[in-house]
Design a protein around this motif. Structure first.
Motif, PDB file in Angstrom:
ATOM      1  N   HIS A  30       0.856  -1.187   0.000  1.00 62.56           N
ATOM      2  CA  HIS A  30       0.000   0.000   0.000  1.00 62.56           C
ATOM      3  C   HIS A  30       0.886   1.229   0.000  1.00 62.56           C
ATOM      4  O   HIS A  30       2.110   1.122   0.024  1.00 62.56           O
ATOM      5  N   GLU A 205       3.971   5.000  12.630  1.00 61.87           N
ATOM      6  CA  GLU A 205       4.132   4.731  11.212  1.00 61.87           C
ATOM      7  C   GLU A 205       2.780   4.677  10.520  1.00 61.87           C
ATOM      8  O   GLU A 205       2.600   5.283   9.453  1.00 61.87           O
ATOM      9  N   GLN A 209       0.439   7.227   7.118  1.00 59.14           N
ATOM     10  CA  GLN A 209      -0.021   6.842   5.779  1.00 59.14           C
ATOM     11  C   GLN A 209      -0.597   8.059   5.081  1.00 59.14           C
ATOM     12  O   GLN A 209      -1.350   8.810   5.663  1.00 59.14           O
TER      13      GLN A 209
HETATM   14 FE   FE2 Z   1       3.012   0.804   7.306  1.00 63.90          FE
END
Ligand code: FE2
Ligand code: FE2
Lengths: 210, 210
Positions: A30, A205, A209
């Motif tokens: 992704h 993290e 995104q």
């Molecule tokens: Fe990730």
């Protein structure tokens, strides 16, 4: 190679050279904030290498993958399975011959990617994991995109039985995910320090995104 | 279980419980500054579990291992191989049935433990690795105690061919190890912060061996 990150391109390139491998593809589960940069650096070093990501993600790549596509490498192939819910373009890669599935942030070890941000949708994620990953043979090894406690692998059976979120009913899952109250990333400036620790601090993290 | 560390006892205990395992031994490759504490915490949770370490190390443990001893668990066994040079009591564990060797700090991925500190001796370490580890079948998987770039495994063949220190002659190896000029750990206070990052910062951690 799955989910290359900029921080380890030198390390990974050295191993590829040592083992005289021919890297044909840098495939991504992704869009990470560091996605383009990681694949790009590897392609500079290995010009024949093609970057790949789900078409639905709208990210730049040499190959835009659709569900059920096969990524061929040597005598092997990875099956592309659509596993949205963390982002719309999330895919998992299944290596049937070796009994492995690479789940990105859809399914983590005893956890999952956050669903409260941008394209996140807990109901969609629940259905993705149950229909596309938990339906695999129970001995399949699960390799997630990262783990903040240093674990590297699990199995389908372990996650079906012990994943504290995904072993529950869909409505319970949606309630859990809606009550996580994770900090909302205010600006892209946060993406870079977060990516610097990719694989170590999950919350940071996944918050990054884009 | 090999080289338990205090920081991951909770994580590891949860997995042991989930999988309904019976942990019979916490074996150690050598004396880390955190050794006693890590095994001790696990033994509190699993009273039947025995701590083990090389007799030569002079460390406290339920079982003091000698070279060529076999550590039995279930239907399997680990062979104890003496691999001094980083410390006098360093051992590697060979799991013949599965083609694995757990090398502690004797052999790291493209590196090795430091030899300029306390019992360290580069000539001894060179002989240990060449006679006890590089003599294994080349497909055997090497699991070191830690790696500061996030790698988790290598193979005997890879290290024989590509380890930048140990692929060289003994005299070259001794010269390399003598010129590393690693910082000398001045006090045990440094051991704790170093152990907090065990598995991530090799230099710090190996500096903290006591
Ligand atoms: Fe990730
Ligand atoms: Fe160590």
């Amino acid at each position: 190679m799955i989910d290359p990150v900029i921080e380890t391109v030198e390390r990974d390139f050295r191993i590829i050279q040592d083992l005289r491998l021919n890297l044909v593809a840098a495939v991504n589960t992704h869009v990470h904030a560091d996605h383009v940069t990681g694949s790009g650096e590897m392609k500079k070093k290995i010009p024949g290498c093609k970057s790949m990501i789900a078409e639905v993600s709208k990210a730049k790549a040499d190959v835009k993958l659709k569900p059920n596509d096969l990524v061929k490498f040597g005598q092997f192939e990875l099956e592309v399975r659509s596993t949205p819910g963390h982002t719309d373009g999330c895919v998992s890669y299944v290596w049937h011959e070796k009994g492995m599935v690479f789940t990105g942030d859809a399914l983590l070890i005893r956890g999952c990617g956050r669903t409260d941000f941008q394209e996140g949708n807990p109901g969609v994620l629940y259905d993705s994991v149950h229909s596309q990953i938990f339906s695999l043979p129970k001995h399949f090894i699960v390799f997630p995109a990262h783990d903040y406690t240093g674990q590297t692998m699990s199995t389908v059976e372990e996650e079906v039985k012990f994943n504290p979120r995904l072993k529950r009913s869909k409505s319970e899952f949606i309630q859990i995910m809606s009550n996580l109250k994770l900090p909302y990333p205010k600006q892209i400036d946060k993406a870079l320090p977060a990516n610097m620790v990719c694989g170590i601090f999950d919350e940071l993290e996944t918050a990054a995104q884009t």
